[in-house]
Design an enzyme around this catalytic site. Structure first.
Site, short mmCIF file in Angstrom:
data_model
loop_
_atom_site.label_atom_id
_atom_site.label_comp_id
_atom_site.label_asym_id
_atom_site.label_seq_id
_atom_site.Cartn_x
_atom_site.Cartn_y
_atom_site.Cartn_z
N VAL A 11 0.83 -1.20 0.00
CA VAL A 11 0.00 0.00 0.00
C VAL A 11 0.88 1.26 0.00
O VAL A 11 0.64 2.21 -0.77
CB VAL A 11 -0.98 0.01 1.19
CG1 VAL A 11 -1.80 1.29 1.22
CG2 VAL A 11 -1.90 -1.21 1.13
N LYS A 100 -6.50 -1.21 9.70
CA LYS A 100 -7.78 -1.50 10.38
C LYS A 100 -7.58 -1.97 11.81
O LYS A 100 -8.36 -1.68 12.70
CB LYS A 100 -8.59 -2.53 9.58
CG LYS A 100 -7.92 -3.85 9.36
CD LYS A 100 -7.95 -4.27 7.91
CE LYS A 100 -6.85 -3.55 7.17
NZ LYS A 100 -6.71 -3.87 5.78
N GLY A 129 -10.94 -1.19 1.37
CA GLY A 129 -9.89 -0.79 0.41
C GLY A 129 -10.30 0.44 -0.39
O GLY A 129 -10.47 1.53 0.16
N GLU A 185 -2.38 -14.71 2.88
CA GLU A 185 -1.02 -14.80 3.42
C GLU A 185 -0.65 -16.26 3.63
O GLU A 185 -1.52 -17.13 3.65
CB GLU A 185 -0.96 -14.11 4.79
CG GLU A 185 -1.46 -12.70 4.84
CD GLU A 185 -0.43 -11.72 4.31
OE1 GLU A 185 0.77 -12.05 4.32
OE2 GLU A 185 -0.85 -10.64 3.87
N LYS A 200 -12.91 -4.68 10.77
CA LYS A 200 -13.60 -3.74 9.87
C LYS A 200 -15.03 -3.45 10.36
O LYS A 200 -15.48 -2.31 10.33
CB LYS A 200 -13.60 -4.29 8.45
CG LYS A 200 -12.18 -4.31 7.84
CD LYS A 200 -12.14 -5.13 6.57
CE LYS A 200 -10.76 -5.14 5.95
NZ LYS A 200 -10.61 -6.13 4.88
N1 HSE Z 1 -6.57 -9.53 3.60
C1 HSE Z 1 -7.59 -8.55 3.37
C2 HSE Z 1 -8.65 -9.12 2.45
C3 HSE Z 1 -6.95 -7.31 2.78
O1 HSE Z 1 -8.46 -10.22 1.92
O2 HSE Z 1 -9.69 -8.50 2.26
C4 HSE Z 1 -7.64 -6.05 3.09
O3 HSE Z 1 -7.85 -5.86 4.46
#
Ligand code: HSE
Length: 412
Positions: A11, A100, A129, A185, A200
């Site tokens: 980002v 977040k 996003g 990840e 969120k």
């Molecule tokens: N890992 C998060 C997703 C990225 O897959 O939405 C954004 O927070």
């Protein structure tokens, strides 16, 4: 005016590129004579980066430089990010973040400091996003009393569920594919166990209902245990399984906030939100339903939201924007067991007719579901709505029924 970016990852590098690419229009929109990126803080070396001359490793250079009026935090995590953001605000600098976890955990404190110091703390990129949602909720929907929020707020899990639904891939296969594509990840815990969605919805709930919501007060379930048989039963019922983060105001002043896999009817606006897309359905008393939809992650969509905040912070450098919420309160988050919901249940029973009769006697008529190639003793059904805890207790008490899976059923 000068800006510093902390964290040169996906980002942060997108922010630097966007500030360059759209430099002239960004300066114009910020209503400043200039808006220049002066420093990029990162402990790593980037010898081949076109921004290598701006890279620094010592946060104090940013903190002690009076020319830096806006600090962008794209480091992630809460240890250094919290320390650096707090010090920046206390030093009278506006801060823009995409983090977040930081906002969900420390938002109230950081917003309070920003108010005291008459600077801005902005975080449009922390939810959804590139989807504009924080500012529209805080400003455009400000005349409404928000009744509820239901969102698909995590792209990785939505991609996995979409692959399970449309291509019959198992959870493990779909997760592997998501990792290969760089969505998930190597350690996918934050996404697949619902923690990212939880952070969120905490931010959206705080904005909507005016009090801080801590992630550890939110009942959170992920999607690891969803099987293709659950997907098939959802299709028989007339819908799909989505990881839904929801927040709803209750008549007693409490708020019900949960994250979990949910049956969503095909006609719902959230049912067609597929792949890595995100959506949030906000129900206001004046507007009715409003749906925000778009790319919830990714370098440039997220950088777009960050840079929009930088422009806003620059425009309002002399005058703080009102933006914030009150401290968390005890007993403000309702026990999720008391919330009224219908449930989908899958289990096993040797005498299915007897179990269905017992269920009818105990919780009222259930909608029995079928799927192809189900084992002889498998049983699946959807209940009528009732308080979740009572419903589960009564179902578990039915003799001859062994419950394997329980999923909430949405009413939107
Ligand atoms: N890992 C998060 C997703 C990225 O897959 O939405 C954004 O927070």
């Amino acid at each position: 005016m000068f800006v510093a970016v902390m964290g040169f990852g996906t980002v942060g590098s997108g922010v630097a590129e966007l500030l360059d690419k759209n430099h002239d229009s960004i300066v114009k929109k910020s209503m400043q004579d200039s808006l220049e990126l002066k420093y990029i803080l990162d402990i790593r070396d980037f010898p081949d980066s076109p921004y290598k001359d701006k890279l620094i490793k010592d946060f104090n250079i940013i903190l002690n430089d009076p020319e830096i009026e806006i600090v962008v935090e794209t480091m992630g995590g809460v240890t250094f990010a919290y320390d650096f953001v707090k010090k920046s605000l206390l030093a009278g600098k506006s801060v823009v973040t995409s983090n977040k976890e930081l906002v969900a955990q420390h938002g109230y404190e950081l917003l309070t400091i920003a108010n005291e110091k008459n600077v801005n703390f902005l975080f449009e990129a922390s939810v959804g996003g590139g989807i504009p949602i924080i500012r529209p909720m805080a400003q455009c929907l400000a005349a409404n009393e928000i009744d509820s929020i239901a969102g698909i707020l995590n792209g990785t899990t939505n991609y996995i569920l979409t692959k399970m639904i449309t291509e019959n891939q198992s959870f493990d296969e779909a997760l592997k594919k998501a990792q290969e594509l760089g969505y998930a990840e190597k350690d996918p815990t934050a996404d697949v166990d619902g923690h990212d969605s939880c952070r969120k919805i905490c931010i959206l709930a705080a904005l909507a209902f005016g009090k801080h919501v801590y992630p550890d007060s939110v009942h959170t379930e992920g999607i690891r245990n969803i099987t293709l048989s659950d997907v098939a039963y959802a299709a028989c019922w007339g819908g799909v399984i989505k990881l839904i983060a929801s927040a709803k105001k209750l008549d007693n002043g409490q708020v019900n906030v949960t994250v979990g896999p949910t049956f969503v009817a095909r006609h719902s606006q959230l049912a067609g939100v597929d792949d890595v897309f995100n959506a949030a359905l906000i129900r206001g008393d004046a507007t009715g339903d409003v749906v925000f939809y778009g790319k919830g992650a990714g370098k440039m969509p997220t950088a777009s939201a960050v840079v929009a905040d930088v422009i806003d912070a620059a425009k309002h450098i002399e005058k703080k924007k009102f933006f914030g919420w009150d401290a968390a309160e005890d007993n403000y988050i309702a026990d999720y067991n008391t919330a009224v919901t219908a449930l989908y249940v899958r289990g096993t029973a040797d005498d299915k007719q007897a179990v269905i009769k017992a269920l009818n006697d105990s919780i009222g008529a259930v909608h029995v579901l079928t799927r192809e190639n189900a084992p002889e003793n498998e049983i699946a059904f959807v209940t009528n709505p009732a308080a979740e805890g009572e419903l589960k207790a009564k179902i578990n008490a039915v003799s001859g029924l062994s419950v394997t899976s329980v999923i909430r059923v949405a009413d939107y």
